[in-house]
Design an enzyme around this catalytic site. Structure first.
Site, PDB file in Angstrom:
ATOM      1  N   ASN A  62       0.827  -1.210   0.000  1.00 52.43           N
ATOM      2  CA  ASN A  62       0.000   0.000   0.000  1.00 52.43           C
ATOM      3  C   ASN A  62       0.861   1.260   0.000  1.00 52.43           C
ATOM      4  O   ASN A  62       1.941   1.292   0.590  1.00 52.43           O
ATOM      5  CB  ASN A  62      -1.026  -0.004   1.149  1.00 52.43           C
ATOM      6  CG  ASN A  62      -0.427  -0.236   2.522  1.00 52.43           C
ATOM      7  OD1 ASN A  62       0.616  -0.872   2.654  1.00 52.43           O
ATOM      8  ND2 ASN A  62      -1.076   0.268   3.546  1.00 52.43           N
ATOM      9  N   GLU A  64       0.300   5.212   0.696  1.00 50.24           N
ATOM     10  CA  GLU A  64      -0.649   6.207   1.186  1.00 50.24           C
ATOM     11  C   GLU A  64      -0.280   7.615   0.728  1.00 50.24           C
ATOM     12  O   GLU A  64       0.765   7.826   0.103  1.00 50.24           O
ATOM     13  CB  GLU A  64      -0.736   6.111   2.715  1.00 50.24           C
ATOM     14  CG  GLU A  64      -1.290   4.762   3.158  1.00 50.24           C
ATOM     15  CD  GLU A  64      -1.498   4.643   4.660  1.00 50.24           C
ATOM     16  OE1 GLU A  64      -1.046   5.531   5.403  1.00 50.24           O
ATOM     17  OE2 GLU A  64      -2.128   3.652   5.072  1.00 50.24           O
ATOM     18  N   CYS A  73      -4.235   0.855  -2.205  1.00 45.18           N
ATOM     19  CA  CYS A  73      -4.089  -0.415  -1.477  1.00 45.18           C
ATOM     20  C   CYS A  73      -3.018  -1.279  -2.149  1.00 45.18           C
ATOM     21  O   CYS A  73      -2.710  -1.097  -3.340  1.00 45.18           O
ATOM     22  CB  CYS A  73      -5.398  -1.197  -1.505  1.00 45.18           C
ATOM     23  SG  CYS A  73      -6.712  -0.488  -0.505  1.00 45.18           S
ATOM     24  N   GLU A  75      -3.236  -4.346  -3.081  1.00 40.53           N
ATOM     25  CA  GLU A  75      -3.785  -5.160  -4.174  1.00 40.53           C
ATOM     26  C   GLU A  75      -3.804  -4.380  -5.483  1.00 40.53           C
ATOM     27  O   GLU A  75      -3.402  -4.873  -6.534  1.00 40.53           O
ATOM     28  CB  GLU A  75      -5.220  -5.607  -3.844  1.00 40.53           C
ATOM     29  CG  GLU A  75      -5.323  -6.542  -2.659  1.00 40.53           C
ATOM     30  CD  GLU A  75      -5.501  -5.815  -1.324  1.00 40.53           C
ATOM     31  OE1 GLU A  75      -4.971  -4.690  -1.179  1.00 40.53           O
ATOM     32  OE2 GLU A  75      -6.133  -6.384  -0.433  1.00 40.53           O
ATOM     33  N   CYS A 112     -10.449  -4.866   0.334  1.00 42.20           N
ATOM     34  CA  CYS A 112     -11.530  -3.886   0.528  1.00 42.20           C
ATOM     35  C   CYS A 112     -12.450  -3.887  -0.699  1.00 42.20           C
ATOM     36  O   CYS A 112     -12.160  -4.514  -1.719  1.00 42.20           O
ATOM     37  CB  CYS A 112     -10.936  -2.492   0.746  1.00 42.20           C
ATOM     38  SG  CYS A 112     -10.386  -1.678  -0.769  1.00 42.20           S
ATOM     39  N   CYS A 115     -10.909  -2.719  -4.081  1.00 42.70           N
ATOM     40  CA  CYS A 115      -9.999  -3.738  -4.622  1.00 42.70           C
ATOM     41  C   CYS A 115     -10.776  -4.928  -5.180  1.00 42.70           C
ATOM     42  O   CYS A 115     -10.382  -5.516  -6.192  1.00 42.70           O
ATOM     43  CB  CYS A 115      -9.002  -4.192  -3.554  1.00 42.70           C
ATOM     44  SG  CYS A 115      -7.791  -2.903  -3.178  1.00 42.70           S
TER      45      CYS A 115
END
Ligand code: THU
Length: 160
Positions: A62, A64, A73, A75, A112, A115
């Site tokens: 990830n 940010e 993220c 993924e 999430c 994703c």
């Protein structure tokens, strides 16, 4: 009127150590990728590793941002890396692991919602289901045979 029912199965391993060799190897790559996370805001580092149809392994984490919604993220970082490095190449398996800034990583986490949407389309466009390997640094592991099962009644390109 008729009722439609959608359900799916996934495998639960009491310990990740019991995973098949290829899945355990990919999980360890996802754990390694955790160290490349940029997560100064949440402190929650997530790593992912994808096995591609050509045998390549792509690792990512990830990333940010001070503008929180701009963060990516693990993924989706890996999906973008795989799509850019090997256009059109299917992802066969994707392992996801994590390390929080405090506390144990002793249970699996699942992708999430955003994703799940991205995984669904990557899978559809490359014509291959994506098997998920989910586990922390210790404890249980899940194998989800097809990531698209995590997003029933998805909004897809067919709708446009
Ligand atoms: N995160 C992921 O990378 N993957 C997930 O499946 C769930 C959440 C990241 C986003 C954010 O950087 C941090 O974990 C906390 O939500």
């Amino acid at each position: 009127m008729k009722k439609n029912r959608r359900c799916f199965s996934f495998d639960v391993y009491e310990s990740w150590i019991d995973l098949p060799a290829e899945e355990a190897g990919l999980l360890n790559k996802a754990r390694e990728a955790v160290h490349t996370a940029y997560a100064p805001y949440s402190g929650f580092k997530v790593g992912a590793a994808a096995l591609l149809a050509n045998g390549a392994i792509i690792m990512g984490a990830n990333q940010e941002n001070a503008s929180f919604p701009a963060g990516l993220c693990a993924e989706r970082t890996v999906l973008a890396m795989a799509g850019a490095a090997y256009p059109g190449m299917a992802i066969l398996k994707l392992a996801i692991s994590y390390q929080p800034s405090s506390g144990a990583a002793d249970r699996p986490i699942a992708p999430c919602g955003i994703c799940r949407q991205s995984l669904q389309e990557f899978s559809q466009r490359t014509g291959s289901p994506i098997l998920l390997v989910l586990a922390g640094m210790e404890g249980k592991a899940y194998i989800v045979p097809d990531a698209a099962d995590l997003l029933p009644l998805a909004f897809t390109q067919d709708a446009l």
